[in-house]
Design a protein around this motif. Structure first.
Motif, mmCIF file in Angstrom:
data_model
loop_
_atom_site.group_PDB
_atom_site.id
_atom_site.type_symbol
_atom_site.label_atom_id
_atom_site.label_comp_id
_atom_site.label_asym_id
_atom_site.label_seq_id
_atom_site.Cartn_x
_atom_site.Cartn_y
_atom_site.Cartn_z
ATOM 1 N N ILE A 140 10.632 2.585 -7.632
ATOM 2 C CA ILE A 140 11.056 1.591 -8.616
ATOM 3 C C ILE A 140 10.531 0.221 -8.223
ATOM 4 O O ILE A 140 10.557 -0.155 -7.049
ATOM 5 N N ASP A 141 10.067 -0.537 -9.206
ATOM 6 C CA ASP A 141 9.603 -1.903 -8.965
ATOM 7 C C ASP A 141 10.706 -2.737 -8.329
ATOM 8 O O ASP A 141 11.896 -2.544 -8.584
ATOM 9 N N SER A 142 10.280 -3.715 -7.544
ATOM 10 C CA SER A 142 11.257 -4.654 -7.008
ATOM 11 C C SER A 142 11.851 -5.510 -8.115
ATOM 12 O O SER A 142 12.992 -5.955 -8.033
ATOM 13 N N GLU A 143 11.058 -5.756 -9.176
ATOM 14 C CA GLU A 143 11.557 -6.524 -10.320
ATOM 15 C C GLU A 143 11.771 -5.563 -11.488
ATOM 16 O O GLU A 143 10.825 -4.981 -12.011
ATOM 17 N N GLU A 144 13.013 -5.405 -11.902
ATOM 18 C CA GLU A 144 13.323 -4.541 -13.029
ATOM 19 C C GLU A 144 13.857 -5.374 -14.185
ATOM 20 O O GLU A 144 14.649 -6.294 -13.977
ATOM 21 N N PRO A 145 13.440 -5.063 -15.406
ATOM 22 C CA PRO A 145 13.993 -5.801 -16.549
ATOM 23 C C PRO A 145 15.440 -5.430 -16.809
ATOM 24 O O PRO A 145 15.916 -4.376 -16.380
ATOM 25 N N SER A 146 16.127 -6.312 -17.488
ATOM 26 C CA SER A 146 17.506 -6.027 -17.880
ATOM 27 C C SER A 146 17.530 -5.544 -19.320
ATOM 28 O O SER A 146 16.545 -5.679 -20.037
ATOM 29 N N ALA A 147 18.658 -4.988 -19.749
ATOM 30 C CA ALA A 147 18.681 -4.279 -21.020
ATOM 31 C C ALA A 147 19.079 -5.095 -22.243
ATOM 32 O O ALA A 147 18.508 -4.893 -23.306
ATOM 33 N N PRO A 148 20.071 -5.998 -22.227
ATOM 34 C CA PRO A 148 20.506 -6.629 -23.477
ATOM 35 C C PRO A 148 19.386 -7.433 -24.136
ATOM 36 O O PRO A 148 18.591 -8.083 -23.460
ATOM 37 N N HIS A 149 19.318 -7.375 -25.456
ATOM 38 C CA HIS A 149 18.314 -8.161 -26.179
ATOM 39 C C HIS A 149 18.796 -8.371 -27.607
ATOM 40 O O HIS A 149 19.422 -7.487 -28.204
ATOM 41 N N SER A 150 18.518 -9.536 -28.141
ATOM 42 C CA SER A 150 18.824 -9.827 -29.545
ATOM 43 C C SER A 150 18.099 -11.101 -29.925
ATOM 44 O O SER A 150 17.726 -11.908 -29.060
ATOM 45 N N LEU A 151 17.882 -11.273 -31.205
ATOM 46 C CA LEU A 151 17.252 -12.489 -31.712
ATOM 47 C C LEU A 151 18.313 -13.546 -31.988
ATOM 48 O O LEU A 151 19.474 -13.229 -32.242
ATOM 49 N N PRO A 152 17.925 -14.819 -31.967
ATOM 50 C CA PRO A 152 18.880 -15.875 -32.317
ATOM 51 C C PRO A 152 19.167 -15.884 -33.816
ATOM 52 O O PRO A 152 18.527 -15.162 -34.589
ATOM 53 N N THR A 153 20.123 -16.678 -34.232
ATOM 54 C CA THR A 153 20.406 -16.815 -35.660
ATOM 55 C C THR A 153 19.313 -17.635 -36.320
ATOM 56 O O THR A 153 18.693 -18.489 -35.683
ATOM 57 N N PRO A 154 19.012 -17.387 -37.600
ATOM 58 C CA PRO A 154 17.960 -18.152 -38.289
ATOM 59 C C PRO A 154 18.198 -19.656 -38.177
ATOM 60 O O PRO A 154 19.326 -20.132 -38.281
ATOM 61 N N GLY A 155 17.114 -20.364 -37.925
ATOM 62 C CA GLY A 155 17.199 -21.816 -37.791
ATOM 63 C C GLY A 155 17.406 -22.293 -36.378
ATOM 64 O O GLY A 155 17.323 -23.499 -36.110
ATOM 65 N N SER A 156 17.659 -21.369 -35.445
ATOM 66 C CA SER A 156 17.868 -21.774 -34.056
ATOM 67 C C SER A 156 16.590 -22.357 -33.463
ATOM 68 O O SER A 156 15.482 -21.937 -33.793
#
Length: 728
Positions: free
Chosen positions: A711-727
């Motif tokens: 396993i890489d020493s740097e692993e990505p994390s799981a949560p993801h989402s876009l901001p609200t429109p206009g952010s």
């Protein structure tokens, strides 16, 4: 009518029946359907090989039978018995369901529900059909603006005139133009005409209307199709409308079956992130919807959006570089026949000196297309063609196709080597744009974008020649030469472009990211640049700007100097995965994946503001290469796939999120085989197990079925989402 456009011909007894509503048939939802509250300003796209429906989620619709726009401005008004208020149905748009083969907009009122179903049959004109439920008899008025316009840049004939052709059961409108060979027809079974101004009336443009009387006691079990056709005579148009009407259920079923079995042979992913799994599938669907029949060929168009008052439905014509960037995704998800077809479309239009086309309109044969500045406008299609051909070979093992098209490859490479006016060995912008189509204070002489593609294409050409036993081609630049020419030690960044005197335009951009694209090369001093790409200087919450926000020329609503393109985000994401920056690569990948659900549902838009989370008003909302940039970074970066089908070898270098304990890829292509790859987290390793429908052997050695990868020493994390429109 475009040559070769099919008319469904039925027996004369069926034709004599005329136009009738259709008995309701099942409309089963797809497991990956996207269902949302309708947002009136947001677009939708329903595309097929022969036609297109585009509009907004208030139910407006623009209808194309390629290459002709038939009508737009669809409006619905309802009047209920005993309810003396006309109801603007479009303002009642409440819900949208997007399936691979059908989009439905639901209009909801206290007294009725109307569903507007839309699909494009596999080999016929688009269809809208209405499903009506009401507590009282209802009069539905369907209005539209007739257009009868040929796609840009063909000349047109002015506003068409609408003639009502009366029939005993159900008439239809003929849309006449000044060309007697170019007419359209629109029908709604059982409907009567609306306003028909007599000749004596003062000249005025009246709406074209259908008036449909609906009685729930009698009509509850019916669909009402809005049918369109093109042709050169009333008889031909009537036959086409009647055959479409009679075949509606069968056409819908054929279309539904295509999408039901679409993933039987194409790559899919099962991971703990269901939204991501579906985004990968929608990316493949979105790309497949770019197929367009052109006479006896099939090509790939670049994207779609409503044309408004123009005759340009987004980028609904054929593009060289858009196709080639996208084919990396198509080949990797296993539709190798589509890759071959798309490449051969470009090869057929290769210029005599070897240059690969940039644009080809669907109406190119109606104008002197070769005299326009568009056909061969870009320089980058040519190296991308060589690179995409090698990628196709790596995944398919189809050396015969490479041998058959060796002359095209050789001519393309000769063209590149002939465009080096300053003698530094690097292909330059002396005939055609590299990436940018405008740049202050003047267009670049040589861009790192084009130079990096040149280095990769040159290496591809050398490998292909060796595989075929051909003479070694004239050497092009190695990536190390590009590295030396463009690196600026004072900024620890790679320059945007190079002038004829070899001075640099040091504007900080994301364009050096393409140096990692094919997985064989990189830039050696990229650490500080990668840091900056991952920072707010370049990265927004919805993708990467192409130009640093610190640059004086930064403009977040420009085309090239600060906007966010999912294309760029995909380039950067894959570069980050390959450079060992998995966390930022994952974040950028998931921004593209989440855009699948943000605007034109199921597709990814062309470009967005670099300052606020909002697509451009002119952005093609269904952009082919944007969807490709969900797939390529995912499959080649996150899952780490690399192909060598000629040796039955699949390389795997995964960078899975720390929260995923497993993932499975189905139907991974490798030559004639399809593999399933199972990724399992075990201690400090990811174990990858492969299974296949055939035994994979080469030179007496059979495939290794299991690998344990640290396993890489740097692993990505799981949560993801876009901001609200206009952010911001």
């Amino acid at each position: 009518m475009p040559p070769g456009f099919p008319i469904l011909l039925l027996a004369s007894a069926s034709l004599a029946m005329g136009l009738e509503p259709v008995s309701r048939f099942p409309l089963l939802p797809s497991p990956i359907a996207i269902s949302r509250v309708a947002e009136p300003a947001k677009p939708y796209t329903v595309a097929g090989e022969r036609g297109l429906l585009v509009g907004h989620q208030n139910g407006s619709a623009e209808t194309w039978i390629f290459p002709n726009k038939i009508f737009d401005g669809l409006q619905l008004t309802a009047e209920l018995s005993g309810y003396p208020v006309p109801i603007d149905v479009n303002t009642q748009a409440a819900w949208i369901d997007v399936n691979p083969g059908r989009t439905t907009i639901t209009y909801s009122h206290a007294a009725f529900t109307i569903r507007q179903h839309m699909f494009v049959p596999r080999s016929a004109a688009p269809v809208i059909f209405f499903e009506i439920d009401s507590i009282r008899p209802l009069t539905l008025t369907v209005r539209f603006t007739p257009r009868m316009e040929r796609m840009w840049p063909a000349s047109n004939f002015g506003r068409p005139s609408a003639e009502w052709v009366a029939r005993e059961k159900s008439g239809f409108y003929i849309l006449h133009t000044d060309n007697p060979q170019f007419s359209g027809a629109v029908a709604l079974p059982r409907a009567k005409p609306g306003i028909l101004a007599p000749y004596q009336e003062r000249p005025k443009t009246w709406p074209v209307e259908f008036i449909l009387e609906f009685d729930p006691r009698r009509d509850q079990s019916l669909f009402y199709p809005l049918l369109v056709a093109t042709g050169s005579s009333n008889e031909e148009l009537e036959r086409s409308l009647e055959s479409q009407n009679a075949a509606l259920g069968a056409a819908y079923q054929t279309n539904s079956d295509y999408w039901t079995h679409f993933f039987d042979t194409r790559l899919t992913a099962d991971t703990p992130d269901e939204k991501f799994n579906h985004a990968l599938r929608w990316a493949e669907i979105s790309i497949d919807q770019s197929r367009v029949r052109f006479h006896d060929e099939t090509g790939m168009v670049a994207g779609y959006y409503s044309s408004g008052d123009s005759a340009r439905p987004g980028f609904g014509w054929f593009f060289g570089r858009d196709t080639l960037w996208t084919l990396y995704a198509v080949s990797s998800y296993g539709d190798l026949s589509f890759t071959r077809t798309a490449l051969e479309f470009l090869i057929k239009r290769q210029r005599d000196d070897g240059k690969i086309m940039h644009e080809h309109s669907q109406t190119a044969d109606l104008v002197d297309w070769k005299s326009t500045p568009y056909f061969y406008a870009s320089a980058d299609s040519t190296p991308l063609f060589i690179m995409a051909m090698e990628d196709y070979l790596n995944i398919s093992g189809d050396l015969d196709s490479i041998r058959r098209h060796w002359r095209s490859l050789s001519q393309a490479y000769k063209f590149m080597r002939a465009h080096d006016s300053d003698g530094d060995g690097i292909y330059e912008n002396t005939e055609g744009t590299g990436w940018v189509e405008g740049w202050p204070p003047k267009m670049p002489h040589q861009e790192i974008y084009l130079a990096a593609l040149d280095a990769q294409a040159s290496a591809s050409m050398a490998r292909l020649a060796k595989r075929l036993g051909e003479a070694k081609p004239v050497a092009g630049p190695a990536m190390s030469a590009v590295d030396r020419a463009y690196y600026d030690p004072s900024t620890h960044f790679y320059a945007f472009s190079r002038n004829p005197d070899r001075t640099l335009d040091k504007t900080a951009t994301v364009f050096p990211s393409v140096a990692w694209w094919d997985g064989t090369a990189s830039l050696s001093n990229a650490g500080p640049m990668l840091d900056r790409w991952a920072s707010p200087e370049f990265s927004t919450g919805w993708g990467t700007r192409d130009v640093s926000s610190r640059e004086p020329l930064y403009d977040p609503i420009s085309y090239h100097q600060g906007s966010v393109w999912p294309l760029y985000t995909g380039w950067v994401s894959l570069a980050e995965f390959r450079a060992g920056r998995a966390a930022s690569g994952y974040r950028h990948l998931m921004q593209n994946a989440d855009l699948t659900y943000a605007q034109d549902l199921g597709a990814v838009t062309e470009l967005l503001s670099g300052e606020f989370f909002q697509p451009f008003g002119r952005s093609s909302s269904h952009q082919t290469w944007s969807s490709a940039m969900v797939l390529s970074p995912a499959l080649r970066g996150l899952f780490g796939l690399g192909w060598d089908a000629s040796h039955n070898r699949l390389n795997v270098d995964p960078h899975l999120p720390a929260a995923w304990d497993h993932a499975t890829l189905h139907n991974v292509p490798l030559g004639q085989a399809r593999l399933d790859l199972d990724y399992r987290r075990t201690g400090k390793s990811i174990v990858v197990r492969a299974s296949s429908d055939v035994e994979l052997c080469h030179a007496g050695k059979c495939a290794m079925r299991e690998l344990a990868i640290p396993i890489d020493s740097e692993e990505p994390s799981a949560p993801h989402s876009l901001p609200t429109p206009g952010s911001k």
